[in-house]
Write an enzyme that holds these catalytic residues in place. Sequence first.
Site, PDB file in Angstrom:
ATOM      1  CG  ASP A 173      71.091  78.602  36.282  1.00  0.00           C
ATOM      2  OD1 ASP A 173      71.287  77.756  35.377  1.00  0.00           O
ATOM      3  OD2 ASP A 173      70.548  79.702  36.068  1.00  0.00           O
ATOM      4  CE  LYS A 193      65.830  68.520  32.228  1.00  0.00           C
ATOM      5  NZ  LYS A 193      65.080  69.775  32.082  1.00  0.00           N
ATOM      6  CE  LYS A 250      77.043  83.011  34.249  1.00  0.00           C
ATOM      7  NZ  LYS A 250      76.110  83.822  35.012  1.00  0.00           N
ATOM      8  N   GLY A 251      77.233  76.204  33.422  1.00  0.00           N
ATOM      9  CA  GLY A 251      76.708  74.980  34.035  1.00  0.00           C
ATOM     10  C   GLY A 251      77.753  73.938  34.383  1.00  0.00           C
ATOM     11  CG  ASP A 263      66.174  70.228  28.238  1.00  0.00           C
ATOM     12  OD1 ASP A 263      65.404  69.250  28.160  1.00  0.00           O
ATOM     13  OD2 ASP A 263      65.784  71.375  28.528  1.00  0.00           O
ATOM     14  CG  PHE A 295      64.046  73.280  36.026  1.00  0.00           C
ATOM     15  CD1 PHE A 295      64.369  73.698  34.739  1.00  0.00           C
ATOM     16  CD2 PHE A 295      64.698  73.871  37.098  1.00  0.00           C
ATOM     17  CE1 PHE A 295      65.302  74.695  34.532  1.00  0.00           C
ATOM     18  CE2 PHE A 295      65.631  74.872  36.902  1.00  0.00           C
ATOM     19  CZ  PHE A 295      65.932  75.284  35.619  1.00  0.00           C
ATOM     20  CB  VAL A 296      67.681  68.791  37.831  1.00  0.00           C
ATOM     21  CG1 VAL A 296      66.780  67.575  37.921  1.00  0.00           C
ATOM     22  CG2 VAL A 296      68.349  68.868  36.457  1.00  0.00           C
ATOM     23  CG  ASP A 348      74.683  72.037  32.527  1.00  0.00           C
ATOM     24  OD1 ASP A 348      74.503  71.843  31.308  1.00  0.00           O
ATOM     25  OD2 ASP A 348      74.260  73.047  33.114  1.00  0.00           O
TER      26      ASP A 348
END
Length: 172
Positions: A152, A124, A37-38, A96, A145-146, A93
């Site tokens: 989310d 990142k 869903k990001g 990572d 962590f964003v 999104d």
Amino acid sequence: MKTLITKQEIKKRVKELGQEISRDYSGTVPVFIGVLKGVICFLPDLLRNVELSVEMDFVVISFYHGKKKPGMLIMERGIELDIKNRSVILVDDILDTGNTLSLLIEHVMNKGAKDVSVCVLLKKERKREVNIEPNYVGFSIPDKFVIGYGLDYQERFRNLPFIGVLEDEPNV
Ligand code: IMP
Ligand code: MG
């Protein structure tokens, strides 16, 4: 919570990315594949800045929570459009570990796409588990962590219009 990237900065950068993609894919009809869903904020904003005919589809990827292979990724919903011989742009999104996008690149190539590129809002700065070099990057950010603009923490904060760094566990 501390603001890392403001609403105005996101708006400006997403417009630039849309223009860059429009130039690079001029004369083609690319298929955008968003990772739910990001991507719920980024993909629609990006597409509004792409001046081409486009098609889009979504995939859903989640973590396997069982005991056999903890941490493994599962594709809950794959690509439904026929992408054979098509140019595909994967949109996520954040990059990572690289595991999500590497799984997706494989999925796209298995479906016979002509070519695939990767567009992420955030990248990142860290050592990745899988080496992925995205073609389009909104912002490079520190390994923190964003949340916000689709990202989310335990399903919350996706609706924030900016990107923030979560410093303490929320107590509500
Ligand atoms: P990967 O580790 O590159 O496979 O990224 C997996 C997914 O983890 C991303 O698509 C995000 O949904 C999520 N993720 C990674 N880092 C963050 C973060 O800092 N905040 C929120 N979600 C994150
Ligand atoms: Mg995601």
